[in-house]
Design a protein around this motif. Structure first.
Motif, PDB file in Angstrom:
ATOM      1  N   TYR A  28       0.853  -1.137  -0.141  1.00 16.34           N
ATOM      2  CA  TYR A  28      -0.083  -0.206   0.028  1.00 16.34           C
ATOM      3  C   TYR A  28       0.983   1.187  -0.057  1.00 16.34           C
ATOM      4  N   VAL A  29       0.604   2.197  -0.759  1.00 13.22           N
ATOM      5  CA  VAL A  29       1.550   3.353  -0.871  1.00 13.22           C
ATOM      6  C   VAL A  29       0.530   4.646  -0.778  1.00 13.22           C
ATOM      7  N   ALA A  30       1.214   5.739  -0.275  1.00 13.85           N
ATOM      8  CA  ALA A  30       0.557   7.047  -0.329  1.00 13.85           C
ATOM      9  C   ALA A  30       1.641   7.798  -1.431  1.00 13.85           C
ATOM     10  N   CYS A  31       1.226   8.091  -2.373  1.00 11.13           N
ATOM     11  CA  CYS A  31       2.020   8.897  -3.467  1.00 11.13           C
ATOM     12  C   CYS A  31       2.321  10.348  -3.476  1.00 11.13           C
ATOM     13  N   PHE A  32       3.664  10.783  -3.494  1.00  9.74           N
ATOM     14  CA  PHE A  32       3.853  12.294  -3.451  1.00  9.74           C
ATOM     15  C   PHE A  32       4.652  12.662  -4.544  1.00  9.74           C
ATOM     16  N   SER A  33       5.057  13.673  -4.710  1.00 15.10           N
ATOM     17  CA  SER A  33       5.894  14.245  -5.923  1.00 15.10           C
ATOM     18  C   SER A  33       6.914  15.399  -5.539  1.00 15.10           C
ATOM     19  N   PHE A  51       8.531  14.832   8.284  1.00 17.30           N
ATOM     20  CA  PHE A  51       7.450  13.718   7.753  1.00 17.30           C
ATOM     21  C   PHE A  51       8.182  12.376   8.041  1.00 17.30           C
ATOM     22  N   ASN A  52       9.354  12.264   7.852  1.00 17.42           N
ATOM     23  CA  ASN A  52      10.005  10.870   8.077  1.00 17.42           C
ATOM     24  C   ASN A  52      10.208  10.655   9.597  1.00 17.42           C
ATOM     25  N   GLU A  53      10.595  11.849  10.275  1.00 21.14           N
ATOM     26  CA  GLU A  53      10.649  11.809  11.824  1.00 21.14           C
ATOM     27  C   GLU A  53       9.332  11.431  12.232  1.00 21.14           C
ATOM     28  N   PHE A  54       8.133  11.869  11.924  1.00 26.07           N
ATOM     29  CA  PHE A  54       6.861  11.773  12.316  1.00 26.07           C
ATOM     30  C   PHE A  54       6.725  10.130  12.098  1.00 26.07           C
ATOM     31  N   MET A  55       7.219   9.642  10.805  1.00 23.64           N
ATOM     32  CA  MET A  55       6.428   8.452  10.467  1.00 23.64           C
ATOM     33  C   MET A  55       7.455   7.168  11.176  1.00 23.64           C
ATOM     34  N   LYS A  56       8.556   7.968  12.006  1.00 24.05           N
ATOM     35  CA  LYS A  56       9.420   6.816  12.473  1.00 24.05           C
ATOM     36  C   LYS A  56       8.841   5.603  13.003  1.00 24.05           C
ATOM     37  N   GLY A  57       9.313   4.373  12.963  1.00 24.16           N
ATOM     38  CA  GLY A  57       8.898   3.290  13.571  1.00 24.16           C
ATOM     39  C   GLY A  57       7.688   2.792  12.902  1.00 24.16           C
ATOM     40  N   SER A  58       7.278   3.386  11.734  1.00 27.29           N
ATOM     41  CA  SER A  58       6.045   2.927  10.912  1.00 27.29           C
ATOM     42  C   SER A  58       6.323   2.557   9.524  1.00 27.29           C
ATOM     43  N   MET A  59       6.614   3.711   8.630  1.00 24.63           N
ATOM     44  CA  MET A  59       7.152   3.594   7.367  1.00 24.63           C
ATOM     45  C   MET A  59       8.175   4.870   7.299  1.00 24.63           C
ATOM     46  N   PHE A  60       8.544   5.113   5.896  1.00 22.41           N
ATOM     47  CA  PHE A  60       9.305   6.083   5.631  1.00 22.41           C
ATOM     48  C   PHE A  60       9.320   6.442   4.217  1.00 22.41           C
ATOM     49  N   LEU A  61       9.603   7.578   3.926  1.00 18.40           N
ATOM     50  CA  LEU A  61       9.508   8.194   2.045  1.00 18.40           C
ATOM     51  C   LEU A  61      10.630   7.429   1.523  1.00 18.40           C
ATOM     52  N   GLN A  62      10.246   6.726   0.292  1.00 19.53           N
ATOM     53  CA  GLN A  62      11.061   5.982  -0.581  1.00 19.53           C
ATOM     54  C   GLN A  62      10.952   6.757  -2.082  1.00 19.53           C
ATOM     55  N   PRO A  63      11.926   7.258  -2.806  1.00 22.23           N
ATOM     56  CA  PRO A  63      12.002   7.821  -4.048  1.00 22.23           C
ATOM     57  C   PRO A  63      11.659   6.536  -4.915  1.00 22.23           C
ATOM     58  N   GLN A 122       8.484  11.745 -15.371  1.00 17.33           N
ATOM     59  CA  GLN A 122       8.424  13.295 -15.282  1.00 17.33           C
ATOM     60  C   GLN A 122       7.418  13.557 -13.825  1.00 17.33           C
ATOM     61  N   GLU A 123       6.814  12.560 -13.017  1.00 16.99           N
ATOM     62  CA  GLU A 123       6.208  12.812 -11.968  1.00 16.99           C
ATOM     63  C   GLU A 123       7.313  13.021 -10.720  1.00 16.99           C
ATOM     64  N   GLU A 124       8.347  12.769 -10.871  1.00 14.05           N
ATOM     65  CA  GLU A 124       9.220  12.769  -9.847  1.00 14.05           C
ATOM     66  C   GLU A 124       8.570  12.257  -8.470  1.00 14.05           C
ATOM     67  N   GLU A 125       8.219  11.204  -8.462  1.00 11.94           N
ATOM     68  CA  GLU A 125       7.411  10.457  -7.375  1.00 11.94           C
ATOM     69  C   GLU A 125       8.294  10.049  -6.139  1.00 11.94           C
ATOM     70  N   ILE A 126       7.618  10.114  -5.053  1.00 12.03           N
ATOM     71  CA  ILE A 126       8.306   9.766  -3.810  1.00 12.03           C
ATOM     72  C   ILE A 126       6.923   8.924  -3.162  1.00 12.03           C
ATOM     73  N   ARG A 127       7.179   7.853  -2.486  1.00 11.54           N
ATOM     74  CA  ARG A 127       6.320   7.221  -2.030  1.00 11.54           C
ATOM     75  C   ARG A 127       6.579   6.724  -0.565  1.00 11.54           C
ATOM     76  N   LEU A 128       5.262   6.885   0.216  1.00 12.72           N
ATOM     77  CA  LEU A 128       5.276   6.109   1.620  1.00 12.72           C
ATOM     78  C   LEU A 128       4.637   4.890   1.507  1.00 12.72           C
ATOM     79  N   ILE A 129       5.420   3.816   1.770  1.00 15.94           N
ATOM     80  CA  ILE A 129       5.203   2.552   1.384  1.00 15.94           C
ATOM     81  C   ILE A 129       4.942   1.624   2.633  1.00 15.94           C
ATOM     82  N   LEU A 130       3.684   0.853   2.691  1.00 13.33           N
ATOM     83  CA  LEU A 130       3.409   0.061   3.668  1.00 13.33           C
ATOM     84  C   LEU A 130       3.502  -1.708   3.220  1.00 13.33           C
ATOM     85  N   LEU A 131       4.480  -2.177   3.399  1.00 14.61           N
ATOM     86  CA  LEU A 131       4.627  -3.759   3.015  1.00 14.61           C
ATOM     87  C   LEU A 131       3.353  -4.555   3.645  1.00 14.61           C
TER      88      LEU A 131
END
Length: 252
Positions: free
Chosen positions: A63-68, A96-108, A160-169
């Motif tokens: 599951y992912v939340a998609c950012f750019s 954002f990464n600090e807030f998600m620490k221990g849960s998920m992190f942003l991934q290019p 061209q979207e230059e996406e960064i994702r918050l990924i939940l395996l």
């Protein structure tokens, strides 16, 4: 923002029909191109490994939340913000990464059409030749990591979207604050993961609102900036007035 919920879509229902499978297909091709002396037995073993993991992706996708990286981009407004009438939320990556620490992190996201140089090509070739893998305890551990990598690769036509994702395996869902819910979009029922920001916030040292650097009003929106600020205040949302911005894009 008000309810402190974030939706993560499952990768088999995204606008890219090759999500996750793209990486798997090209990784297998790269292994075959690297090990040209592969035996029938080794080929059968390789096919079996990838068939098994591909079936897992179909039934248990990430599951992912998609950012750019693009915060005021005409194509992003057009495609993802109700044709420019919606909003764009700008997050501070570090906070954002600090807030998600221990849960998920942003991934290019990586936009590559060849996996020849990927480290898992060498790992899989080594496994086929010696029945062992450097840095991995067994083949199941390696293939689990292969599936994790699959969620970070896309076809170059999306670059061209230059996406960064918050990924939940999928194997981490039961350990993450939130739940699976169902949403109807364009007449299709979709399974999504609703991340519970309130619950997550109770375990962190910073507020979720601290991770937000800006809220942009779309270039085709008629929303008044002052009313939006008043609306936030009336709902106990601590977003400073100077963080509410109007898009500079000339999209019309």
């Amino acid at each position: 923002i008000i309810d402190k919920k974030m939706w993560l879509g499952n990768l088999i229902q995204m606008n890219d029909s090759q999500e996750e499978f793209y990486f798997m297909q090209h990784l297998k091709e790269a292994v075959l191109n690297t090990k040209r002396d592969i035996t029938p037995e080794q080929l059968k073993a390789l096919e079996s490994l990838f068939n098994l993991e591909t079936e897992k992706l179909k039934t248990a996708p990430a599951y992912v939340a998609c950012f750019s990286r693009l915060k005021d981009d005409a194509s992003q407004w057009e495609r993802y913000a109700d044709k420019g009438t919606g909003f764009c939320i700008e997050f501070n990556t570090c906070k954002f990464n600090e807030f998600m620490k221990g849960s998920m992190f942003l991934q290019p996201v990586y936009y590559i059409n060849s996996m020849e140089s990927h480290t898992h090509v060498k790992n899989l070739v080594h496994y086929l030749e010696y029945n062992s893998i450097p840095s991995f305890s067994n083949i199941n551990s390696l293939m689990s990591n292969v599936r994790a990598c699959a969620s970070s690769y896309k076809h170059p036509s999306f670059a061209q979207e230059e996406e960064i994702r918050l990924i939940l395996l999928p194997e981490l869902i039961s350990y993450t604050d939130g739940k699976i819910i169902y949403n109807i979009s364009s007449g299709i029922i979709k399974r999504i993961f609703e991340l519970d920001i309130k619950e997550l916030e109770s375990k962190q040292t910073i507020s979720f609102y601290d991770t937000i650097d800006g809220i942009y009003i779309g270039p085709k929106s008629k929303q008044d900036k002052n009313i939006l600020y008043e609306y936030f205040k009336s709902n106990m949302v601590n977003i400073p007035y100077n963080k509410i911005k109007i898009s500079e894009s000339p999209l019309q």
